[in-house]
Design a protein around this motif. Sequence first.
Motif, PDB file in Angstrom:
ATOM      1  N   THR A 263       4.662   8.579  -3.939  1.00  0.00           N
ATOM      2  CA  THR A 263       4.362   7.498  -3.249  1.00  0.00           C
ATOM      3  C   THR A 263       4.638   7.887  -1.585  1.00  0.00           C
ATOM      4  O   THR A 263       5.353   8.567  -1.067  1.00  0.00           O
ATOM      5  CB  THR A 263       5.071   6.184  -3.300  1.00  0.00           C
ATOM      6  N   PRO A 264       3.811   7.122  -0.778  1.00  0.00           N
ATOM      7  CA  PRO A 264       3.799   7.301   0.411  1.00  0.00           C
ATOM      8  C   PRO A 264       5.349   6.766   0.907  1.00  0.00           C
ATOM      9  O   PRO A 264       5.785   7.410   1.887  1.00  0.00           O
ATOM     10  CB  PRO A 264       2.646   6.534   1.291  1.00  0.00           C
ATOM     11  N   GLU A 265       5.665   5.831   0.374  1.00  0.00           N
ATOM     12  CA  GLU A 265       7.021   5.173   0.657  1.00  0.00           C
ATOM     13  C   GLU A 265       8.011   6.209   0.497  1.00  0.00           C
ATOM     14  O   GLU A 265       8.917   6.375   1.576  1.00  0.00           O
ATOM     15  CB  GLU A 265       7.285   3.764  -0.153  1.00  0.00           C
TER      16      GLU A 265
ATOM     17  N   ALA B  43       0.685  14.725  -5.652  1.00  0.00           N
ATOM     18  CA  ALA B  43      -0.253  13.538  -5.200  1.00  0.00           C
ATOM     19  C   ALA B  43       0.228  12.498  -6.125  1.00  0.00           C
ATOM     20  O   ALA B  43      -0.466  11.241  -6.050  1.00  0.00           O
ATOM     21  CB  ALA B  43      -1.468  13.998  -5.946  1.00  0.00           C
TER      22      ALA B  43
ATOM     23  N   ILE C 208       6.623   7.432 -10.152  1.00  0.00           N
ATOM     24  CA  ILE C 208       5.862   7.565 -11.389  1.00  0.00           C
ATOM     25  C   ILE C 208       6.638   8.215 -12.465  1.00  0.00           C
ATOM     26  O   ILE C 208       6.890   9.220 -12.214  1.00  0.00           O
ATOM     27  CB  ILE C 208       4.408   8.101 -11.297  1.00  0.00           C
TER      28      ILE C 208
ATOM     29  N   GLY D 113       0.424   4.171 -11.939  1.00  0.00           N
ATOM     30  CA  GLY D 113       0.768   3.372 -10.634  1.00  0.00           C
ATOM     31  C   GLY D 113       2.000   3.159 -11.100  1.00  0.00           C
ATOM     32  O   GLY D 113       2.590   3.135 -11.963  1.00  0.00           O
TER      33      GLY D 113
ATOM     34  N   ASP E 274       0.774  -1.492   0.085  1.00  0.00           N
ATOM     35  CA  ASP E 274      -0.039   0.107  -0.056  1.00  0.00           C
ATOM     36  C   ASP E 274       0.966   1.189   0.001  1.00  0.00           C
ATOM     37  O   ASP E 274       0.242   2.446  -0.370  1.00  0.00           O
ATOM     38  CB  ASP E 274      -0.993   0.214   1.363  1.00  0.00           C
ATOM     39  N   ALA E 275       2.167   1.088   0.569  1.00  0.00           N
ATOM     40  CA  ALA E 275       2.734   2.585   0.468  1.00  0.00           C
ATOM     41  C   ALA E 275       3.341   2.634  -0.985  1.00  0.00           C
ATOM     42  O   ALA E 275       3.772   3.884  -1.029  1.00  0.00           O
ATOM     43  CB  ALA E 275       4.294   2.070   1.492  1.00  0.00           C
ATOM     44  N   LEU E 276       3.077   1.910  -2.109  1.00  0.00           N
ATOM     45  CA  LEU E 276       3.341   2.260  -3.226  1.00  0.00           C
ATOM     46  C   LEU E 276       2.001   2.558  -4.128  1.00  0.00           C
ATOM     47  O   LEU E 276       2.342   2.855  -5.340  1.00  0.00           O
ATOM     48  CB  LEU E 276       3.989   1.067  -3.892  1.00  0.00           C
ATOM     49  N   ILE E 277       1.205   3.011  -3.383  1.00  0.00           N
ATOM     50  CA  ILE E 277      -0.220   3.634  -4.165  1.00  0.00           C
ATOM     51  C   ILE E 277      -0.208   5.076  -3.914  1.00  0.00           C
ATOM     52  O   ILE E 277       0.007   5.834  -2.782  1.00  0.00           O
ATOM     53  CB  ILE E 277      -1.599   2.833  -3.213  1.00  0.00           C
ATOM     54  N   THR E 278      -0.390   5.637  -5.105  1.00  0.00           N
ATOM     55  CA  THR E 278      -0.020   7.224  -4.998  1.00  0.00           C
ATOM     56  C   THR E 278      -1.329   7.813  -4.211  1.00  0.00           C
ATOM     57  O   THR E 278      -2.443   7.316  -4.390  1.00  0.00           O
ATOM     58  CB  THR E 278      -0.028   7.818  -6.326  1.00  0.00           C
ATOM     59  N   PRO E 279      -1.078   9.115  -3.742  1.00  0.00           N
ATOM     60  CA  PRO E 279      -2.210   9.666  -2.936  1.00  0.00           C
ATOM     61  C   PRO E 279      -3.428   9.893  -4.175  1.00  0.00           C
ATOM     62  O   PRO E 279      -4.552  10.023  -3.629  1.00  0.00           O
ATOM     63  CB  PRO E 279      -1.605  11.158  -2.550  1.00  0.00           C
TER      64      PRO E 279
END
Lengths: 260, 260
Positions: B19-21, B16, B114, A113, A15-20
């Motif tokens: 990534t959160p990572e 946006a 990305i 993604g 999930d840490a690789l899902i963009t905001p």
Amino acid sequence: MGGWLKVAGLGPGDDALITPEVSAALADATDVVGYVPYVERVAPRPGLTRHGSDNREEIRRAEQALQLAATGHRVVVVSSGDPGVFAMAAALFEALEASEPAWRALDIQVLPGISAMLAASARVGAPLGHDFCCINLSDNLKPWALIEKRLRLAAEADFAMAFYNPRSRARPEGFERALEVLREACGPERLIVFARAVSTPEESLRVTTLGEAQPDMADMRTLVMVGSSHTRLIQRHAGGAERQSTPWVYTPRSVSGAGS
Amino acid sequence: MGGWLKVAGLGPGDDALITPEVSAALADATDVVGYVPYVERVAPRPGLTRHGSDNREEIRRAEQALQLAATGHRVVVVSSGDPGVFAMAAALFEALEASEPAWRALDIQVLPGISAMLAASARVGAPLGHDFCCINLSDNLKPWALIEKRLRLAAEADFAMAFYNPRSRARPEGFERALEVLREACGPERLIVFARAVSTPEESLRVTTLGEAQPDMADMRTLVMVGSSHTRLIQRHAGGAERQSTPWVYTPRSVSGAGS
């Protein structure tokens, strides 16, 4: 009417690789549409309907998503990785082109993604750090002869290569043949990387050469990368984590190997 | 000592798309190292030192980052897009291989982002929805003859193509020559997409054909994509936003154009 359709990439698994951007779309959606295991990655919540469908149902799934958006729903079509790389975005546009013209006025967006290719590449270093190509090894939707032709031309161009869908249970002989073609074109010393389920609990990495590679090192969850003639290894010094024992693999930016 | 080094992709421009990572790594860093405009995308805060350097300083920058990590700093090397695609990851491993062996025990990770290619592709539809290649058109680090050879082989393989660094101010004639090679190999009707500064306020998109394409449609902030022989257009019906007037461009999943 207020409906919209976003084709979104959930990245390779973590999930840490899902963009905001994608997270915001999912939070605002009324409907999520996709292949069952990808839909199940989206947590259920009140007001959200999850429509899971089988693999190889891409066109029907795309039509369903367009129909929902046309009737005012806020629809996210989910793909693993990036939706534009061997995933749902092309299927969506195929369905859009074949459907009623009014749907062309729908608010449609594709949200990128982290593709399996970029995640796998990052994990082992930078094997795609110079010119490269990306080939789907499945012959579901194209003749095998075209795959073989592309492998030979890619080797002649000295591209690094990333392969999706290397080995299906139904046709395991395809990947064996691909390895033969690559060995013939690139020689047995050429580096090959098997990156399975990167960023998930089932992640595994293997770095070897075409001479040592075996067909059963890949399955449908494996992203395979073959280096160019310039791709190199760096052995890591002993570290704690298992990941640390896999050597780094990278392709220098310069064809001569010289830095800037 | 506790130092580490992460080579992270900031995506094409919009926060946006980070990534959160990568955000977590930046929040935990003591030092950010990179090309000045990328370092400036990271907000200053107490405890964080930002080290901006010039373009074409990649190897010295990588050595600086390794040195900092070796002395206990928590270092993020920032790239635009994805660090593994014509960016800092390959430079980092070049520097690592040429440096003192002790640095090979450092905690190094590459965090994907990305890429400009995926962002540009998403914006116009799914032009890379089938097999494709990705070529850096700059001849800074490779001979022009190799670029031309790869263009011809990519056309023969009928890949869709993504081009980075199409046109430098110093050598604008390279891109003009690339367009000539592609026109000759693919014909004047082949689709070409110019996607500039995607996801930033300066974003612009243009979809045309090789016959109509002009060299000055690209600059160094433009990602150029050329379709395969199967790549298609869908005209959108009139919408409000400017983006809505650009037609969709996509490459079907099947070589025959038939759905599954």
